[in-house]
Scaffold this active site. Structure first.
Site, PDB file in Angstrom:
ATOM      1  N   VAL A 284      19.160  12.673   8.627  1.00 55.33           N
ATOM      2  CA  VAL A 284      18.660  13.117   9.925  1.00 55.33           C
ATOM      3  C   VAL A 284      18.463  14.632   9.930  1.00 55.33           C
ATOM      4  CG1 VAL A 284      19.131  13.199  12.401  1.00 55.33           C
ATOM      5  CG2 VAL A 284      19.711  11.156  11.089  1.00 55.33           C
ATOM      6  N   TYR A 285      19.394  15.349   9.334  1.00 54.67           N
ATOM      7  CA  TYR A 285      19.253  16.806   9.215  1.00 54.67           C
ATOM      8  C   TYR A 285      17.981  17.139   8.435  1.00 54.67           C
ATOM      9  CZ  TYR A 285      20.495  21.662   8.114  1.00 54.67           C
ATOM     10  OH  TYR A 285      20.497  23.029   7.985  1.00 54.67           O
TER      11      TYR A 285
END
Length: 268
Positions: A154-155
């Site tokens: 997600v980062y």
């Protein structure tokens, strides 16, 4: 972009490289430093610490995951401080776990803060830069926006978004012939506490002071893209010429990148 007599706004301004870049902006002669952060105590402490350097310092407590707070606070900045000349989108968060272990809230928060907020904030201040035909927008992305990595899905997604958006805006400013520079910074892990527990096999964990200096210098030189320590062209060239299994093998076994997050703990 010369910092002297300029108004600089930094998000995540009371800790890590955001705080260091604020100090360096004042040391380079910026007349007004604006710090945004969700940590109100940290903002007050940083303002008091920086008051010895000189320059006008303004602090605003704001949750940049909330677009309404961004719009309200941006209007306060325009009314109370004035036009922003240099915007440094620095604030960010990381959830170091496998994708399937995330909650929906963690996904939303990461994307709101890391990807959406820089766009909303730039949308508030870029029009004034265009009108005065002067300004700089510096987006702190990450090397995770170039190289996929387990426990950073997600980062990485949020930083890939920042890179694509920011560089597109750079091209728009050039197409419109505006004297507004837009630069994208893609650092490896920085030793600020955000990535505590990360282990790097070959590449050095970056030191905050030196990294901040390189970013401020990049703004001064209007550098379009800066990746560190591996240069942007090397990463893109390697991805372009190596088959995916070979590239994966090099990243895992030569650079050790795919194992960096195994012992991640993050800032407490």
């Amino acid at each position: 972009m010369d910092f002297k007599n300029k108004t600089v706004l930094i998000t995540g301004g009371c800790s890590g490289i955001g705080k260091i870049m604020g100090r360096k902006s004042l040391e380079r002669g910026c007349s007004k430093l604006i710090m945004w952060d969700i940590n109100e105590v940290g903002l007050l402490q940083t303002k008091e610490e920086f008051s010895k350097i000189g320059g006008e310092i303004s602090t605003f407590k704001v949750d940049i995951s909330n677009p309404d707070e961004i719009k309200i606070t941006a209007q306060r900045v325009r009314t109370e401080v004035g036009t922003v000349d240099v915007l440094i989108n620095n604030a960010g968060i990381v959830v170091g776990k496998y994708f399937h272990e995330h909650t929906h809230d963690q996904i939303e928060k990461s994307m709101h803060i890391n990807a959406n907020a820089p766009m909303h904030i730039a949308l508030e201040f870029l029009p004034d830069m265009i009108r005065q035909n002067l300004g700089a927008v510096c987006n702190i992305a990450s090397s995770a926006g170039l190289i996929s990595n387990p426990k950073m899905s997600v980062y990485a997604a949020s930083k890939w978004a920042v890179i694509g958006w920011g560089d597109s805006v750079r091209l728009e400013m050039e197409q419109l012939k505006k004297n507004v520079s837009v630069m994208t910074i893609m650092p490896f892990f920085i030793n600020t506490g955000m990535f505590d527990g990360v282990k790097s096999k070959v590449l050095p964990i970056l030191e905050p002071e030196k990294t901040s200096e390189r970013i401020i210098t990049a703004i001064e030189k209007e550098t379009k893209m800066l990746a560190m320590p591996l240069p942007y062209w090397f990463i893109r060239l390697s991805q372009g010429i190596l088959p995916i299994p070979v590239f994966d093998w090099v990243m895992k076994n030569v650079f050790g990148i795919y194992d960096t997050m195994k012992e991640f703990t993050g800032r407490k």
